[in-house]
Design a protein around this motif. Structure first.
Motif, PDB file in Angstrom:
ATOM      1  N   PHE A  73      71.671 111.932 -23.079  1.00 18.65           N
ATOM      2  CA  PHE A  73      72.465 111.311 -23.833  1.00 18.65           C
ATOM      3  C   PHE A  73      73.293 112.529 -24.353  1.00 18.65           C
ATOM      4  O   PHE A  73      73.169 112.959 -25.612  1.00 18.65           O
ATOM      5  N   VAL A  74      74.713 112.437 -24.537  1.00 26.44           N
ATOM      6  CA  VAL A  74      76.185 113.192 -24.985  1.00 26.44           C
ATOM      7  C   VAL A  74      76.799 112.641 -25.950  1.00 26.44           C
ATOM      8  O   VAL A  74      77.125 112.083 -25.270  1.00 26.44           O
ATOM      9  N   VAL A  75      76.752 113.031 -27.075  1.00 20.89           N
ATOM     10  CA  VAL A  75      77.388 111.813 -28.442  1.00 20.89           C
ATOM     11  C   VAL A  75      78.516 112.630 -28.145  1.00 20.89           C
ATOM     12  O   VAL A  75      78.302 114.177 -28.775  1.00 20.89           O
ATOM     13  N   ASN A  76      79.925 112.430 -28.184  1.00 20.75           N
ATOM     14  CA  ASN A  76      81.200 112.642 -28.772  1.00 20.75           C
ATOM     15  C   ASN A  76      81.345 113.089 -30.639  1.00 20.75           C
ATOM     16  O   ASN A  76      81.432 111.503 -30.767  1.00 20.75           O
ATOM     17  N   MET A  77      80.569 113.797 -30.999  1.00 18.96           N
ATOM     18  CA  MET A  77      80.152 114.132 -32.084  1.00 18.96           C
ATOM     19  C   MET A  77      82.669 113.744 -32.674  1.00 18.96           C
ATOM     20  O   MET A  77      82.342 113.888 -33.826  1.00 18.96           O
ATOM     21  N   GLU A  78      82.856 114.067 -32.187  1.00 21.86           N
ATOM     22  CA  GLU A  78      84.462 114.297 -33.000  1.00 21.86           C
ATOM     23  C   GLU A  78      84.469 112.515 -33.357  1.00 21.86           C
ATOM     24  O   GLU A  78      85.200 113.304 -34.198  1.00 21.86           O
ATOM     25  N   LEU A  79      84.085 111.614 -33.181  1.00 28.15           N
ATOM     26  CA  LEU A  79      84.009 110.601 -33.357  1.00 28.15           C
ATOM     27  C   LEU A  79      83.374 110.286 -34.860  1.00 28.15           C
ATOM     28  O   LEU A  79      82.026 110.787 -34.962  1.00 28.15           O
ATOM     29  N   SER A  80      83.901 109.131 -35.276  1.00 24.34           N
ATOM     30  CA  SER A  80      82.857 109.528 -36.892  1.00 24.34           C
ATOM     31  C   SER A  80      82.391 107.950 -36.772  1.00 24.34           C
ATOM     32  O   SER A  80      82.791 107.100 -37.591  1.00 24.34           O
ATOM     33  N   MET A  81      81.504 108.192 -36.225  1.00 22.89           N
ATOM     34  CA  MET A  81      80.437 107.041 -35.940  1.00 22.89           C
ATOM     35  C   MET A  81      79.210 107.222 -36.998  1.00 22.89           C
ATOM     36  O   MET A  81      78.363 108.751 -36.913  1.00 22.89           O
ATOM     37  N   GLY A  84      73.732 104.292 -37.087  1.00 21.22           N
ATOM     38  CA  GLY A  84      73.786 103.228 -36.230  1.00 21.22           C
ATOM     39  C   GLY A  84      74.620 102.909 -34.980  1.00 21.22           C
ATOM     40  O   GLY A  84      74.183 102.451 -34.287  1.00 21.22           O
ATOM     41  N   LYS A  85      75.872 103.356 -35.271  1.00 25.74           N
ATOM     42  CA  LYS A  85      77.125 102.871 -34.116  1.00 25.74           C
ATOM     43  C   LYS A  85      76.084 103.620 -32.846  1.00 25.74           C
ATOM     44  O   LYS A  85      76.178 103.792 -31.776  1.00 25.74           O
ATOM     45  N   VAL A  86      76.160 105.070 -33.826  1.00 26.47           N
ATOM     46  CA  VAL A  86      75.625 106.002 -32.656  1.00 26.47           C
ATOM     47  C   VAL A  86      73.973 105.510 -31.751  1.00 26.47           C
ATOM     48  O   VAL A  86      74.001 105.047 -30.435  1.00 26.47           O
ATOM     49  N   ALA A  87      73.375 104.994 -32.199  1.00 26.35           N
ATOM     50  CA  ALA A  87      71.824 104.526 -32.128  1.00 26.35           C
ATOM     51  C   ALA A  87      72.504 102.743 -31.322  1.00 26.35           C
ATOM     52  O   ALA A  87      72.082 102.588 -29.748  1.00 26.35           O
ATOM     53  N   ALA A  88      73.481 102.377 -31.441  1.00 25.60           N
ATOM     54  CA  ALA A  88      74.075 101.447 -30.977  1.00 25.60           C
ATOM     55  C   ALA A  88      74.875 101.832 -28.908  1.00 25.60           C
ATOM     56  O   ALA A  88      74.755 101.818 -28.068  1.00 25.60           O
ATOM     57  N   GLN A  89      75.275 102.842 -29.185  1.00 29.41           N
ATOM     58  CA  GLN A  89      75.974 103.401 -28.564  1.00 29.41           C
ATOM     59  C   GLN A  89      75.343 104.200 -27.181  1.00 29.41           C
ATOM     60  O   GLN A  89      74.879 103.728 -25.771  1.00 29.41           O
ATOM     61  N   VAL A  90      74.413 104.953 -28.466  1.00 25.55           N
ATOM     62  CA  VAL A  90      73.046 105.673 -27.071  1.00 25.55           C
ATOM     63  C   VAL A  90      72.105 104.279 -26.063  1.00 25.55           C
ATOM     64  O   VAL A  90      71.920 104.627 -25.157  1.00 25.55           O
ATOM     65  N   GLY A  91      72.254 103.104 -27.031  1.00 22.08           N
ATOM     66  CA  GLY A  91      71.640 101.625 -26.448  1.00 22.08           C
ATOM     67  C   GLY A  91      72.210 101.222 -25.166  1.00 22.08           C
ATOM     68  O   GLY A  91      71.463 101.062 -23.861  1.00 22.08           O
ATOM     69  N   HIS A  92      74.128 101.574 -25.573  1.00 17.31           N
ATOM     70  CA  HIS A  92      75.149 101.108 -24.549  1.00 17.31           C
ATOM     71  C   HIS A  92      74.492 101.833 -22.555  1.00 17.31           C
ATOM     72  O   HIS A  92      74.252 101.612 -22.236  1.00 17.31           O
TER      73      HIS A  92
END
Length: 184
Positions: A73-81, A84-92
């Motif tokens: 899972f590659v998280v977009n670090m430019e977004l200020s998440m 919990g938001k990161v965890a939800a997005q990785v879940g999605h």
């Protein structure tokens, strides 16, 4: 031994019996392995192919233990998440990719092998949306299944933001795409 090699069937040109193939799939034999077993036994019967699979192919597959699979899972670090938001997005991303894996037989088998090998998952840092799109294009060029989450924009990020890219495949191939990224 040379004689048996000369009389081995040409596996690329033969068709498999669809009734026997279905019977083997009902025994939870992966589709490609079932086809190979039917071709090697010249479509004599599902029972003959099952015996071949359980005796010969399983022994060969044990030698494939060096092939490992992973989902990244590659998280977009430019977004200020937030966390919990990161965890939800990785879940999605995980659910979306797993659903996409059900679309093709070869991908379903990959998901099964990944799961049987411990379902390895790694979360990594991506620079921005352009970086995620670039990684997705590279992964797709290597025939790796991908899923890119596009957020609805109800909480912390703007609607349409690309938040997480998910990729799955043989670890060595996935590393060609994401091997230089830092862990989150």
């Amino acid at each position: 031994m040379e004689q048996s090699e000369q009389t081995a069937p040409d596996l690329g040109t033969q068709e498999v019996n669809p009734v026997y193939l279905q019977q083997l799939r009902e025994l939870d034999i992966p589709e490609e392995a079932a086809k190979q077993a039917l071709l090697h036994t010249r479509n004599v019967s599902a029972e003959e192919a099952a015996m071949y699979y359980f005796n010969k192919l399983e022994n060969e597959e044990e030698g494939d233990e060096d092939l490992s699979f992973k989902m990244v899972f590659v998280v977009n670090m430019e977004l200020s998440m937030g966390v919990g938001k990161v965890a939800a997005q990785v879940g999605h991303a995980a659910v979306g990719l797993y659903q996409a894996l059900q679309e093709k037989n070869s991908w379903r088998e990959m998901a099964w092998k990944w799961d049987q090998a411990g379902a390895k998952k790694v979360v990594l840092q991506g620079s921005n949306m352009a970086h995620l799109l670039e990684l997705q294009a590279l992964a797709m060029s290597l025939s790796l299944p991908t899923y890119l989450v596009q957020d609805a924009g109800r909480t912390q990020v703007e609607s349409g933001s690309r938040t997480v890219l998910a990729v799955i495949g043989e670890e060595e191939v996935v590393n060609n795409v994401t091997g230089n990224l830092k862990l989150l």
